[in-house]
Design a protein around this motif. Structure first.
Motif, PDB file in Angstrom:
ATOM      1  N   LEU A  14      -8.646  -5.175  -0.778  1.00 51.99           N
ATOM      2  CA  LEU A  14      -7.833  -5.076   0.433  1.00 51.99           C
ATOM      3  C   LEU A  14      -8.675  -4.840   1.685  1.00 51.99           C
ATOM      4  N   GLN A  15      -9.975  -5.015   1.584  1.00 50.59           N
ATOM      5  CA  GLN A  15     -10.880  -4.753   2.704  1.00 50.59           C
ATOM      6  C   GLN A  15     -10.528  -5.627   3.919  1.00 50.59           C
ATOM      7  N   PHE A  16      -9.996  -6.799   3.678  1.00 48.53           N
ATOM      8  CA  PHE A  16      -9.604  -7.695   4.764  1.00 48.53           C
ATOM      9  C   PHE A  16      -8.645  -7.013   5.734  1.00 48.53           C
ATOM     10  N   PHE A  17      -7.754  -6.180   5.226  1.00 52.86           N
ATOM     11  CA  PHE A  17      -6.751  -5.534   6.066  1.00 52.86           C
ATOM     12  C   PHE A  17      -7.317  -4.405   6.916  1.00 52.86           C
ATOM     13  N   SER A  18      -8.518  -3.954   6.625  1.00 53.22           N
ATOM     14  CA  SER A  18      -9.101  -2.859   7.396  1.00 53.22           C
ATOM     15  C   SER A  18      -9.556  -3.306   8.783  1.00 53.22           C
ATOM     16  N   ARG A  19      -9.574  -4.592   9.048  1.00 55.94           N
ATOM     17  CA  ARG A  19     -10.051  -5.114  10.333  1.00 55.94           C
ATOM     18  C   ARG A  19      -9.115  -4.818  11.489  1.00 55.94           C
ATOM     19  N   SER A  20      -7.838  -4.717  11.211  1.00 57.75           N
ATOM     20  CA  SER A  20      -6.878  -4.574  12.300  1.00 57.75           C
ATOM     21  C   SER A  20      -5.647  -3.799  11.825  1.00 57.75           C
ATOM     22  N   ILE A  21      -5.143  -2.980  12.718  1.00 57.11           N
ATOM     23  CA  ILE A  21      -3.927  -2.238  12.394  1.00 57.11           C
ATOM     24  C   ILE A  21      -2.740  -3.197  12.267  1.00 57.11           C
ATOM     25  N   TYR A  22      -2.800  -4.316  12.966  1.00 55.58           N
ATOM     26  CA  TYR A  22      -1.722  -5.302  12.867  1.00 55.58           C
ATOM     27  C   TYR A  22      -1.674  -5.912  11.463  1.00 55.58           C
ATOM     28  N   LEU A  23      -2.836  -6.165  10.886  1.00 50.92           N
ATOM     29  CA  LEU A  23      -2.880  -6.684   9.513  1.00 50.92           C
ATOM     30  C   LEU A  23      -2.340  -5.660   8.524  1.00 50.92           C
ATOM     31  N   GLN A  24      -2.602  -4.391   8.788  1.00 50.48           N
ATOM     32  CA  GLN A  24      -2.101  -3.335   7.919  1.00 50.48           C
ATOM     33  C   GLN A  24      -0.581  -3.252   7.984  1.00 50.48           C
ATOM     34  N   VAL A  25      -0.025  -3.414   9.168  1.00 50.03           N
ATOM     35  CA  VAL A  25       1.437  -3.399   9.317  1.00 50.03           C
ATOM     36  C   VAL A  25       2.043  -4.612   8.613  1.00 50.03           C
ATOM     37  N   ILE A  66      -1.348   2.122   6.955  1.00 49.46           N
ATOM     38  CA  ILE A  66      -2.105   2.643   8.099  1.00 49.46           C
ATOM     39  C   ILE A  66      -2.782   3.958   7.724  1.00 49.46           C
ATOM     40  N   LEU A  67      -2.051   4.846   7.070  1.00 51.67           N
ATOM     41  CA  LEU A  67      -2.617   6.131   6.650  1.00 51.67           C
ATOM     42  C   LEU A  67      -3.763   5.944   5.661  1.00 51.67           C
ATOM     43  N   PHE A  68      -3.570   5.092   4.660  1.00 46.38           N
ATOM     44  CA  PHE A  68      -4.607   4.879   3.651  1.00 46.38           C
ATOM     45  C   PHE A  68      -5.893   4.349   4.269  1.00 46.38           C
ATOM     46  N   PHE A  69      -5.782   3.372   5.163  1.00 44.29           N
ATOM     47  CA  PHE A  69      -6.977   2.813   5.772  1.00 44.29           C
ATOM     48  C   PHE A  69      -7.623   3.778   6.751  1.00 44.29           C
ATOM     49  N   TYR A  70      -6.825   4.598   7.410  1.00 50.02           N
ATOM     50  CA  TYR A  70      -7.387   5.630   8.279  1.00 50.02           C
ATOM     51  C   TYR A  70      -8.176   6.643   7.465  1.00 50.02           C
TER      52      TYR A  70
END
Length: 93
Positions: A14-25, A66-70
């Motif tokens: 899931l590293q791809f989603f860490s690039r942007s908060i929009y991707l995480q949402v 968002i919390l997990f990636f933060y």
């Protein structure tokens, strides 16, 4: 063990989603689709309509992503720069 396995995917799959908060949402909004598929196969039942359930689960998953990636980024920062990270955390308190 399921959640431990999920946590390990943050650094790799899931590293791809860490690039942007929009991707995480977006990931959080798409995550409940598996629950809906389960409902279609009668593997799970919900007390509310599928729409209400999907919206509720999407909000929860979006917030959790968002919390997990933060937390993941904080952990990585602490591992790379332990003294600087500790000062930053203490100054935020």
């Amino acid at each position: 063990t399921l959640w431990a396995c999920f946590a390990t995917t943050l650094s790799h799959g899931l590293q791809f989603f860490s690039r942007s908060i929009y991707l995480q949402v977006i990931a959080g909004l798409l995550a409940p689709l598996s629950y809906i598929a389960g409902a279609k196969f009668n593997a799970v039942t919900f007390g509310q309509s599928l729409t209400i359930t999907y919206l509720l689960l999407a909000m929860i998953w979006a917030g959790l992503f968002i919390l997990f990636f933060y937390l993941h980024s904080c952990l990585i920062t602490c591992m790379k720069h332990p003294v600087t990270a500790r000062r930053t955390v203490l100054s935020e308190l």
